[in-house]
Write a protein that holds these residues in place. Sequence first.
Motif, short mmCIF file in Angstrom:
data_model
loop_
_atom_site.label_atom_id
_atom_site.label_comp_id
_atom_site.label_asym_id
_atom_site.label_seq_id
_atom_site.Cartn_x
_atom_site.Cartn_y
_atom_site.Cartn_z
N HIS A 151 0.83 -1.21 0.00
CA HIS A 151 0.00 0.00 0.00
C HIS A 151 0.86 1.26 0.00
O HIS A 151 0.56 2.23 -0.71
N LEU A 152 1.94 1.26 0.78
CA LEU A 152 2.85 2.41 0.82
C LEU A 152 3.53 2.62 -0.53
O LEU A 152 3.64 3.76 -1.02
N LEU A 153 4.00 1.53 -1.13
CA LEU A 153 4.67 1.65 -2.42
C LEU A 153 3.70 2.12 -3.50
O LEU A 153 4.07 2.93 -4.36
N LYS A 154 2.46 1.63 -3.46
CA LYS A 154 1.46 2.05 -4.43
C LYS A 154 1.15 3.54 -4.31
O LYS A 154 0.95 4.22 -5.32
N PHE A 155 1.16 4.05 -3.07
CA PHE A 155 0.91 5.48 -2.86
C PHE A 155 2.10 6.33 -3.30
O PHE A 155 1.94 7.32 -4.00
N VAL A 156 3.30 5.92 -2.88
CA VAL A 156 4.49 6.71 -3.18
C VAL A 156 4.74 6.79 -4.68
O VAL A 156 5.12 7.84 -5.21
N PHE A 157 4.53 5.69 -5.40
CA PHE A 157 4.83 5.64 -6.83
C PHE A 157 3.61 5.90 -7.72
O PHE A 157 3.68 5.68 -8.92
N SER A 158 2.52 6.38 -7.11
CA SER A 158 1.37 6.76 -7.92
C SER A 158 1.67 8.06 -8.65
O SER A 158 2.52 8.85 -8.23
N LEU A 159 0.98 8.30 -9.75
CA LEU A 159 1.25 9.47 -10.58
C LEU A 159 1.02 10.77 -9.82
O LEU A 159 1.81 11.72 -9.93
N LYS A 160 -0.04 10.83 -9.01
CA LYS A 160 -0.35 12.04 -8.26
C LYS A 160 0.73 12.34 -7.22
O LYS A 160 1.14 13.50 -7.06
N THR A 161 1.19 11.31 -6.51
CA THR A 161 2.24 11.52 -5.51
C THR A 161 3.54 11.95 -6.16
O THR A 161 4.24 12.85 -5.65
N ILE A 162 3.87 11.35 -7.28
CA ILE A 162 5.10 11.71 -7.99
C ILE A 162 5.05 13.18 -8.45
O ILE A 162 6.05 13.91 -8.37
#
Length: 231
Positions: free
Chosen positions: A206-217
């Motif tokens: 879940h953390l990796l999916k959030f960090v590497f999501s387009l919006k977070t990037i």
Amino acid sequence: MLQLLFLLFIFLIFFLLLLLVIPYYYSFSFKYQQDFSCSINLSLIFLKLHFSWQREDQSFVIEIFGFQKNLQLRETKVGSLIEEKSKKMINKKINKLGSKNKKKDKSKKKSAFNFDFKLINKENLNHIFKFIVELFKILKMDYLKLYLYFSFADPYYNGLFLALYYTIKELFDYPDLKAEISWQEVVFEAEGSTGGKIIPAQIIFHLLKFVFSLKTIKILWRLYQLNSKKG
């Protein structure tokens, strides 16, 4: 010899993966009223850990396959260190949030970290709140009890906290979340407990999916652009 090392390496990888996918059952409780005390329990298939701390008694109990070892920490510096750090952290938070900017520096020195407040919009806030809500679901808290009785020096921050508090209370169905404001004096008292089940692999994913999501990037890239121009 190489075959033995290879088998040992495979076993180690398998064991680490197993630790990531098996469920961990946990419980945590604390109380702060002039003195701080807490209790933490963690258990999985073959291992149980229990840590309790009070001013006069600190203990750590570990149990593996039924074999139990009790470690008394009373004569160590662990207890005093936890108490000192917890009091400093709480006092620092209250003083920081409760104090006003009495004097503004006319020179307006540049902040060590630049932030684009345009990033605080509905889309980004929804993205962050969705991450937090999903994280709470993954943590699988069977119960959450929290009672706060406190006040900041500035009533403005009391109102701001209450607004955030009721927003969070609406998001999560935990009826035992309670907060009271003391309007007469600056005080801090708290008591709470929680317990449930976690699977480390789910949290990591879940953390990796959030960090590497387009919006977070996009958010991180914008912050990087602002702060890379300093100097």
